[in-house]
Design a protein around this motif. Structure first.
Motif, PDB file in Angstrom:
ATOM      1  N   VAL A   1       0.842  -1.201   0.000  1.00  0.00           N
ATOM      2  CA  VAL A   1       0.000   0.000   0.000  1.00  0.00           C
ATOM      3  C   VAL A   1       0.873   1.244   0.000  1.00  0.00           C
ATOM      4  CG1 VAL A   1      -1.608   1.344   1.419  1.00  0.00           C
ATOM      5  CG2 VAL A   1      -2.015  -1.097   1.036  1.00  0.00           C
ATOM      6  N   LYS A   2       1.876   1.270   0.879  1.00  0.00           N
ATOM      7  CA  LYS A   2       2.783   2.423   0.933  1.00  0.00           C
ATOM      8  C   LYS A   2       3.480   2.612  -0.413  1.00  0.00           C
ATOM      9  CE  LYS A   2       5.326   3.302   4.638  1.00  0.00           C
ATOM     10  NZ  LYS A   2       6.462   3.360   5.615  1.00  0.00           N
ATOM     11  N   GLY A   3       3.950   1.519  -1.010  1.00  0.00           N
ATOM     12  CA  GLY A   3       4.608   1.595  -2.311  1.00  0.00           C
ATOM     13  C   GLY A   3       3.678   2.109  -3.397  1.00  0.00           C
ATOM     14  N   TRP A   4       2.414   1.684  -3.360  1.00  0.00           N
ATOM     15  CA  TRP A   4       1.443   2.146  -4.360  1.00  0.00           C
ATOM     16  C   TRP A   4       1.244   3.656  -4.242  1.00  0.00           C
ATOM     17  CZ3 TRP A   4      -3.331   4.551  -4.506  1.00  0.00           C
ATOM     18  CH2 TRP A   4      -3.980   4.523  -5.737  1.00  0.00           C
ATOM     19  N   PHE A   5       1.046   4.154  -3.016  1.00  0.00           N
ATOM     20  CA  PHE A   5       0.863   5.601  -2.832  1.00  0.00           C
ATOM     21  C   PHE A   5       2.120   6.368  -3.256  1.00  0.00           C
ATOM     22  CE2 PHE A   5      -2.919   4.601  -0.368  1.00  0.00           C
ATOM     23  CZ  PHE A   5      -3.746   5.685  -0.639  1.00  0.00           C
ATOM     24  N   LEU A   6       3.292   5.822  -2.949  1.00  0.00           N
ATOM     25  CA  LEU A   6       4.528   6.490  -3.366  1.00  0.00           C
ATOM     26  C   LEU A   6       4.627   6.557  -4.891  1.00  0.00           C
ATOM     27  CD1 LEU A   6       7.046   5.052  -0.764  1.00  0.00           C
ATOM     28  CD2 LEU A   6       6.483   7.476  -1.094  1.00  0.00           C
ATOM     29  N   ARG A   7       4.251   5.481  -5.581  1.00  0.00           N
ATOM     30  CA  ARG A   7       4.302   5.492  -7.049  1.00  0.00           C
ATOM     31  C   ARG A   7       3.295   6.473  -7.650  1.00  0.00           C
ATOM     32  NH1 ARG A   7       4.833   0.216  -5.827  1.00  0.00           N
ATOM     33  NH2 ARG A   7       2.686  -0.333  -6.410  1.00  0.00           N
ATOM     34  N   GLN A   8       2.201   6.724  -6.961  1.00  0.00           N
ATOM     35  CA  GLN A   8       1.165   7.635  -7.456  1.00  0.00           C
ATOM     36  C   GLN A   8       1.307   9.044  -6.879  1.00  0.00           C
ATOM     37  OE1 GLN A   8      -0.380   6.074  -9.818  1.00  0.00           O
ATOM     38  NE2 GLN A   8       0.442   4.140  -9.056  1.00  0.00           N
ATOM     39  N   ARG A   9       2.394   9.314  -6.164  1.00  0.00           N
ATOM     40  CA  ARG A   9       2.499  10.589  -5.437  1.00  0.00           C
ATOM     41  C   ARG A   9       2.331  11.803  -6.337  1.00  0.00           C
ATOM     42  NH1 ARG A   9       7.470   8.362  -5.365  1.00  0.00           N
ATOM     43  NH2 ARG A   9       9.178   9.497  -6.327  1.00  0.00           N
ATOM     44  N   ASN A  10       2.825  11.752  -7.579  1.00  0.00           N
ATOM     45  CA  ASN A  10       2.671  12.907  -8.471  1.00  0.00           C
ATOM     46  C   ASN A  10       1.207  13.171  -8.790  1.00  0.00           C
ATOM     47  OD1 ASN A  10       5.433  13.347  -8.540  1.00  0.00           O
ATOM     48  ND2 ASN A  10       5.717  12.057 -10.353  1.00  0.00           N
ATOM     49  N   VAL A  11       0.415  12.113  -8.943  1.00  0.00           N
ATOM     50  CA  VAL A  11      -1.024  12.257  -9.188  1.00  0.00           C
ATOM     51  C   VAL A  11      -1.663  12.984  -8.012  1.00  0.00           C
ATOM     52  CG1 VAL A  11      -3.206  10.990  -9.425  1.00  0.00           C
ATOM     53  CG2 VAL A  11      -1.156  10.205 -10.645  1.00  0.00           C
ATOM     54  N   PHE A  12      -1.341  12.540  -6.792  1.00  0.00           N
ATOM     55  CA  PHE A  12      -1.929  13.147  -5.596  1.00  0.00           C
ATOM     56  C   PHE A  12      -1.430  14.572  -5.381  1.00  0.00           C
ATOM     57  CE2 PHE A  12      -2.185   8.552  -4.520  1.00  0.00           C
ATOM     58  CZ  PHE A  12      -3.563   8.465  -4.483  1.00  0.00           C
ATOM     59  N   GLN A  13      -0.131  14.792  -5.536  1.00  0.00           N
ATOM     60  CA  GLN A  13       0.427  16.130  -5.325  1.00  0.00           C
ATOM     61  C   GLN A  13      -0.165  17.137  -6.304  1.00  0.00           C
ATOM     62  OE1 GLN A  13       4.532  14.757  -5.598  1.00  0.00           O
ATOM     63  NE2 GLN A  13       4.867  15.335  -3.459  1.00  0.00           N
ATOM     64  N   GLU A  14      -0.246  16.771  -7.570  1.00  0.00           N
ATOM     65  CA  GLU A  14      -0.798  17.676  -8.572  1.00  0.00           C
ATOM     66  C   GLU A  14      -2.278  17.945  -8.300  1.00  0.00           C
ATOM     67  OE1 GLU A  14      -2.822  18.691 -12.341  1.00  0.00           O
ATOM     68  OE2 GLU A  14      -2.985  16.776 -11.315  1.00  0.00           O
ATOM     69  N   GLY A  15      -3.011  16.911  -7.912  1.00  0.00           N
ATOM     70  CA  GLY A  15      -4.430  17.082  -7.605  1.00  0.00           C
ATOM     71  C   GLY A  15      -4.658  17.958  -6.388  1.00  0.00           C
ATOM     72  N   LEU A  16      -3.880  17.764  -5.344  1.00  0.00           N
ATOM     73  CA  LEU A  16      -4.006  18.609  -4.150  1.00  0.00           C
ATOM     74  C   LEU A  16      -3.742  20.070  -4.496  1.00  0.00           C
ATOM     75  CD1 LEU A  16      -2.222  16.210  -1.661  1.00  0.00           C
ATOM     76  CD2 LEU A  16      -4.544  17.098  -1.335  1.00  0.00           C
ATOM     77  N   GLN A  17      -2.728  20.325  -5.306  1.00  0.00           N
ATOM     78  CA  GLN A  17      -2.407  21.698  -5.715  1.00  0.00           C
ATOM     79  C   GLN A  17      -3.537  22.309  -6.532  1.00  0.00           C
ATOM     80  OE1 GLN A  17       0.351  23.728  -4.991  1.00  0.00           O
ATOM     81  NE2 GLN A  17      -0.934  25.251  -5.972  1.00  0.00           N
ATOM     82  N   ARG A  18      -4.056  21.558  -7.495  1.00  0.00           N
ATOM     83  CA  ARG A  18      -5.134  22.085  -8.340  1.00  0.00           C
ATOM     84  C   ARG A  18      -6.382  22.391  -7.522  1.00  0.00           C
ATOM     85  NH1 ARG A  18      -6.253  17.920 -12.042  1.00  0.00           N
ATOM     86  NH2 ARG A  18      -8.036  19.162 -12.703  1.00  0.00           N
ATOM     87  N   PHE A  19      -6.740  21.496  -6.601  1.00  0.00           N
ATOM     88  CA  PHE A  19      -7.927  21.754  -5.791  1.00  0.00           C
ATOM     89  C   PHE A  19      -7.685  22.927  -4.845  1.00  0.00           C
ATOM     90  CE2 PHE A  19     -11.031  20.759  -2.355  1.00  0.00           C
ATOM     91  CZ  PHE A  19     -12.167  21.014  -3.108  1.00  0.00           C
ATOM     92  N   ALA A  20      -6.482  23.037  -4.297  1.00  0.00           N
ATOM     93  CA  ALA A  20      -6.145  24.181  -3.440  1.00  0.00           C
ATOM     94  C   ALA A  20      -6.316  25.486  -4.207  1.00  0.00           C
ATOM     95  CB  ALA A  20      -4.715  24.050  -2.912  1.00  0.00           C
TER      96      ALA A  20
END
Length: 155
Positions: A68-87
């Protein structure tokens, strides 16, 4: 359908809880930073000031903590970009009721749905919540790396 939720929550006493939950009930990974000692006897100390959830659903999501941790780390750019856009969206002004929900992530793996759900209490403004989202995005990898399986009593 399997579900994983990365969450970060701030409490009235200053405590911060970060973790990943599986299928809405099993804490897989967690970190808890204690709040201020002078607030520990406060009956409202554990009340949440805000929370941010990244809720993921998909047939091929992992279930073991290390995977699970590895999956989130591999997708971190998806999450980081999404958090920024929603912010950026909510700092410009968004007339919605809480909790806020958003799911316009780019680059999501096939077969996975991601929804950001967040809420703020005690008159935290949209601008403040936007800053919280940006901060989570900037530190997302560090938060993931600090997570560990819970003590057996917490499961």
């Amino acid at each position: 359908m399997p579900e994983l939720t990365f969450y970060r929550q701030a409490r009235h006493d200053g405590g911060i809880r970060t973790g990943i939950e599986g299928d809405g009930e099993n804490t897989l990974l967690i970190e808890f930073l204690e709040g201020s000692p002078e607030h520990q006897d406060d009956p409202l100390g554990a009340a949440l000031l805000w929370y941010v959830d990244l809720r993921c659903r998909g047939e091929n999501l992992p279930i073991e903590p290390d995977d699970v941790k590895g999956w989130f780390l591999r997708q971190r750019n998806v999450f980081q970009e999404g958090l920024q856009r929603f912010a950026d969206l909510i700092s410009a002004g968004k007339d919605d009721s809480f909790p806020l929900r958003w799911s316009e992530f780019h680059g999501v793996p096939d077969g996975v749905q991601i929804e950001l759900v967040c809420s703020a209490i005690r008159r935290i403004t949209g601008h403040e919540l936007a800053n919280i989202l940006r901060e989570i995005g900037l530190n997302f990898e560090d938060y993931l790396l600090r997570l560990a399986p819970p003590e057996p009593a917490l499961r």
